[in-house]
Structure formats: C-alpha cells, structure tokens
Design an enzyme around this catalytic site. Structure first.
Site, PDB file in Angstrom:
ATOM      1  N   GLU A 353       0.832  -1.201   0.000  1.00 37.42           N
ATOM      2  CA  GLU A 353       0.000   0.000   0.000  1.00 37.42           C
ATOM      3  C   GLU A 353       0.867   1.252   0.000  1.00 37.42           C
ATOM      4  O   GLU A 353       0.467   2.290  -0.529  1.00 37.42           O
ATOM      5  CB  GLU A 353      -0.934  -0.008   1.218  1.00 37.42           C
ATOM      6  CG  GLU A 353      -2.152   0.884   1.078  1.00 37.42           C
ATOM      7  CD  GLU A 353      -3.202   0.613   2.133  1.00 37.42           C
ATOM      8  OE1 GLU A 353      -4.074  -0.248   1.901  1.00 37.42           O
ATOM      9  OE2 GLU A 353      -3.149   1.250   3.205  1.00 37.42           O
ATOM     10  N   HIS A 384       6.423 -26.858   3.391  1.00 34.31           N
ATOM     11  CA  HIS A 384       5.588 -27.941   2.868  1.00 34.31           C
ATOM     12  C   HIS A 384       4.489 -27.407   1.954  1.00 34.31           C
ATOM     13  O   HIS A 384       3.523 -28.122   1.668  1.00 34.31           O
ATOM     14  CB  HIS A 384       4.990 -28.730   4.034  1.00 34.31           C
ATOM     15  CG  HIS A 384       6.036 -29.355   4.900  1.00 34.31           C
ATOM     16  ND1 HIS A 384       6.570 -30.602   4.653  1.00 34.31           N
ATOM     17  CD2 HIS A 384       6.686 -28.888   6.003  1.00 34.31           C
ATOM     18  CE1 HIS A 384       7.482 -30.884   5.572  1.00 34.31           C
ATOM     19  NE2 HIS A 384       7.575 -29.853   6.398  1.00 34.31           N
ATOM     20  N   LYS A 513     -13.266   1.673  -3.291  1.00 37.13           N
ATOM     21  CA  LYS A 513     -14.383   2.073  -2.432  1.00 37.13           C
ATOM     22  C   LYS A 513     -15.452   2.809  -3.235  1.00 37.13           C
ATOM     23  O   LYS A 513     -16.655   2.576  -3.077  1.00 37.13           O
ATOM     24  CB  LYS A 513     -13.882   2.983  -1.301  1.00 37.13           C
ATOM     25  CG  LYS A 513     -13.010   2.305  -0.262  1.00 37.13           C
ATOM     26  CD  LYS A 513     -12.577   3.342   0.772  1.00 37.13           C
ATOM     27  CE  LYS A 513     -11.628   2.764   1.791  1.00 37.13           C
ATOM     28  NZ  LYS A 513     -11.184   3.790   2.766  1.00 37.13           N
TER      29      LYS A 513
END
Length: 549
Positions: A353, A384, A513
């Site tokens: 960000e 793994h 947004k």
C-alpha cells in the site's frame, strides 16, 4: 542536500552494469574465498542481528548502494519526517507515527503545535480504560465482567492489532481478543456466535466512522447487543477509536469511551495509536508501553546511525537492489515463529500500500519498477507448501527469514531447536543448492543402478545462488516486536525515497471504495446495470439469477 536526480540516474546505471558484469554469481565461492563476508554484510542493534551475506552483493555493490542513498537524499528526507514536515505531499500532511512512541523528546512539532502532550493524553486515557476492563472495574450493563473484546475495523485498523495481539499471546491474561474485518457476514456471525453480549466489549475502529465495512459490521454488532440486553446497554458494551464525535454519539457510545488519533498517522502505521487499544487490553498497558519502547529504540537508531551502520537503511537498500536492479518482482517474508503468522499479511499492506505506486512525488511516471509483491507464511509450514518453487522454480524470489534465539515454552526447547535448524537449513540450501555431480553421488551412495541415477539426478539439482536475508532476535516479546515492526516501517520509507514516490497515500484503495458504493444498488437490484461494461453486466445478471434459484 536535495535529491540529485542526475546523480541518482547515473548511480542506478552503474548498479545495473555492476549486476550484469561483476556481482557475485557463485555464492559458494563467495563464501569460500572470503572468510570475512558475514562480518562485513551483517549488522547488530543490541540483540537484533541482520545478516544479508547470502545476498548476491560484494563491496562494490554496497559502495554503490550507499552512493544511491546519498543521491536520493535519504538522510534529508528522514530529517524532514522527524521534523514534522508535510512529506505526504498528495494529502498535504505530516508523517509522524514516530511521535506515537516518542517518550524521550520534549516536543515534536506539527505546524507549530507540540503533539507529544496530545499523544500522552490519549495513551494515558487508553491505559486507564484498559486497566478498568482488565480489572473488572468497568463492567457490562448487567454488572458482569468483560471476558471478550471484539475489534471491528479493516485495513490498518485491523491488520496491526490482529498481528500484534497474536504475536504477544504469551502476555495475554484476559480478556480474550477477537477481530472482525470482512464485510462478509460470515466473519461477524462466526465471531459473535460463541460469545455472550453481557460479557463482551466491542471496539469500533474507524477514524471517520463512515468506513462501509466497519460500520456495517458495527451495526450488526449493535443489534446483537441491543436485541439481548436492550438499547440502554449499548453504551456499556462499546468503545470507539474515531475522531467523528457526532457520529459516535449518534451510534450510542459515550464520549469517555472514544479515543482519537490524528491525520498525521496513516492507517497502516497506526497500531501505535488508539488503534492499538485491543492490543493494550489484551496484554496490559505496561506491555503495550514496552511495545512502543522497542519501536522508539529503532526510531532513534534510524534517525542517528550512519547509513552504512543503519539497519533500516541497509534493509531498504538490499530491498531496492533486489527489486530494481536484480529484477526480482516478489519478496517472501518467512517468520520461523507461529505467533508471527499474521506478520506477512501485515507487512504486505505496509509495503504494497505504501510503495505500490507508478508516479513520482511530482506526478511523473516512474522510470523503473517500484514496490514488489510481498507475501509469506510462517516456517516450517511454508516449507511444505511453496518452498519447492523457491528452490527449483524458474523465478528467483528473495526470502526474509525471521527467527528468535529463544522460545516462550521452556519445556519445548527441543522443538524450538528444530525450528531454528530448519530456518538456517533453508537459508543455506537456497544459497548453496546442489550440483548435478552431488546429486549423482547421493544417488550412487544408495547403490541405485547407473541408468536410474542418470534419470533421477537432474530432478535433484538445485541451482542455488538464491538470495535470502535473516533477522534474529533473542525472544519475541513486546519490545522486540515493536522494534521489528519499526524496522520494516523505516525500510519502506527508504525504498520509497529511492523510488522517488509518496509512501503515505493510497489512492488505489479509494478507487475501489468509490466503485463498490456505485455498484451496491445495482447488485441489490435497485438499479439496472446498463452503462456498465459487458463483463460487469453479465456478472450482475448471473448473480441475480443464482440468488433467485
């Protein structure tokens, strides 16, 4: 001195030439011929060790990187930040998260105003409230002690508190801490389901008290409390971290349960502020202050240490080297500490960000790559899952290992030794690799037929020369956690300054947004999708059809 664009460009060109012609190619040889390599390419701050000797650098690399930092005026920009100048130029704001943990200075000025008394006032109010909840002096509406807190926030109002609360689990006594962020109703439903409203405190963290995800979840939680305990009980079961006092009052939260912070604190840098209230309640004010003290120690080091001895500067320079010169588009954060399992996500927001930008401070297109993709999982789990690609894949991805010398469970020290061994083994294996001859010899030692050896050996070859750096501290305690997070904050700052971008805005978040707000009436069927692109129209139509099926 000011940023010297001409010198910067010339130094970048020298670094690229150096990478192509004279940077280390064989790391095994680099270590075998240079016994002092670790000593030159590692630094300590008290018990915190930063080792970058397994990265493909040499003395020429480091000299050029220091030259780069000087040309980019990292020191001048750093001084401007600590002085409260408005270095966030797109929002015309100071950037002073360092003031939130500064207990040593007499004043830190923002536009001529000393902010330290304000910071202390909020911190003292937080401590009194946290002590009241923890001791049972502040009870729920029915007189019961608060046993659970639920923090409702998103982004910086969630990731930091979640990460820190989990990391400091050995310092919890009570109450229990829970976190809700996603607008998906499943998140709050699953969180509230096992809880009792009569013994639950809900913290709503939204500076403006308008964040759609947070306020939607807050209204759901409010109804949950009011339906069981009555409207009059709301005030005793909520607190807010916000500056919108009118909206908070309308929600039903008393002013003495509202904790503010300032526009010079960015969301992803806000865990040190009132946003850290759930952390303080979970671990207690004393431990929270140790968390701040660790961060402040790193701030002082970053502010005062010379470039070549400065951990955040060197970490930032290695990050820039990997991203912009070596061309590595990703970095993996691998904490060998299960309690740091949310650290990669926290650093993902902090870094991506901040430095996921494509224009410079003066609004021009950048001339090269900026922030990398940041991701990771704790070790040994990651071994793994995705380490196969890190060892033998076609992309080189630098790794950043984090491990403590001591665990919190003395009766399980043998497991901590296994954890440390795995961390160091991965670091060594990525650097050394395995040659074809070594693979053959290993198979021949098992007395396999020659034809089988030749068939299998190429699959057991590892190229090596894959860079990693390692951070080691004594133990993951509040002080060490604060210091570690501040190290990464300042590393992001250093990289941003060299990239020439603003690390402290996030306009890409705002765009999403805006579009979500526009699309809500379309998705809910109150408006048509005409005028949208064909793909969005098709997706809306399919959703409508399936919701009716």
């Amino acid at each position: 001195m000011a940023r010297d664009a001409t010198k910067l460009e010339a130094t970048v060109a020298k670094l690229k030439k150096h990478w192509a012609e004279s940077a280390p190619r064989d790391m095994r040889a680099a270590f075998s011929t240079d016994p002092g390599r670790f000593g030159r390419y590692s630094l300590c701050l008290d018990d915190l060790l930063f080792d970058w000797s397994k990265c493909r650098v040499n003395d020429e690399t480091m000299a050029l990187l220091k030259e780069l930092a000087v040309a980019a005026d990292v020191e001048g920009r750093r001084a401007a930040m600590f002085a409260g100048e408005h270095i966030n130029n797109t929002e015309d704001r100071a950037v002073l998260h360092v003031a939130l943990r500064d207990t040593s200075s007499k004043e830190v000025l923002v536009d001529g105003h000393n902010v330290l008394p304000d910071v202390k006032h909020v911190l003292d109010r937080m401590a009194a409230f946290a002590d009241g909840i923890r001791s049972g002096a502040l009870k729920g509406a029915t007189g019961r002690k608060i046993t659970d807190i639920v923090n409702i926030g998103i982004g910086g109002s969630d990731l930091g508190p979640v990460m820190a609360t989990l990391a400091l689990a050995p310092y919890h006594d009570e109450p229990r801490a829970h976190f809700v962020s996603n607008i998906d109703g499943a998140h709050i439903a699953d969180t509230l389901s096992p809880l009792d409203p009569a013994s639950t405190l809900i913290i709503v963290a939204s500076k403006t008290f308008t964040t759609i995800e947070t306020m939607t979840n807050a209204q759901t939680a409010r109804k949950w409390v009011a339906d069981t305990l009555g409207e009059a009980a709301v005030g005793a079961h909520f607190a807010a971290v916000s500056t919108a006092l009118d909206k908070v009052a309308a929600f039903g939260i008393p002013e003495d349960r509202v904790f503010g912070f300032w526009d010079w604190v960015g969301g992803r840098y806000s865990v040190w502020s009132a946003i850290g209230l759930p952390v303080m309640i979970a671990v207690g004010p004393d431990n929270f202050r140790k968390f701040l003290a660790g961060a402040h120690a790193m701030d002082v080091h970053f502010r005062d240490a010379p470039l070549e001895k400065n951990l955040p500067v060197m970490l930032g320079l290695i990050g820039y080297w990997h991203r912009a010169i070596c061309g590595y588009g990703s970095r993996a954060i691998i904490p060998y500490d299960q309690r740091l399992s949310r650290l990669p996500a926290y650093l993902q927001q902090l870094d991506m960000e901040s430095n996921g930008k494509s224009v410079t401070l003066d609004g021009k297109p950048v001339s090269g790559p900026t922030g990398p993709v940041v991701w990771g999982e704790p070790g040994t789990n990651g071994q793994h899952a995705f380490f196969q690609l890190l060892h033998q894949g076609t992309d080189t991805i630098p790794l950043e290992f984090i491990v403590a010398a001591k665990g919190h469970e003395p009766t399980l020290d043998h497991q901590h030794e296994m954890l440390m061994a795995n961390c160091l083994a991965q670091s060594e294996a990525l650097m050394k690799g395995r040659t074809l001859d070594e693979a053959r010899a290993q198979l021949q030692a098992k007395n396999l037929p020659a034809s089988q050896v030749e068939r299998i050996a190429p699959h057991r070859v590892f190229s090596g020369n894959r860079p990693s750096l390692t951070l080691i501290h004594d133990m993951l305690d509040p002080y060490a956690l604060g210091r570690l997070i501040a190290l990464y904050e300042h590393r992001v700052f250093v990289e941003a300054q060299i990239f020439g971008i603003n690390a402290f805005d996030q306009w890409g978040v705002e765009l999403g947004k805006e579009l979500a707000t526009e699309l809500l009436p379309v998705v809910s069927g109150k408006e048509g999708a005409s005028g949208r692109d064909a793909s969005t129209q098709g997706l809306v139509a399919h959703l409508h059809a399936r919701r009716k099926a």
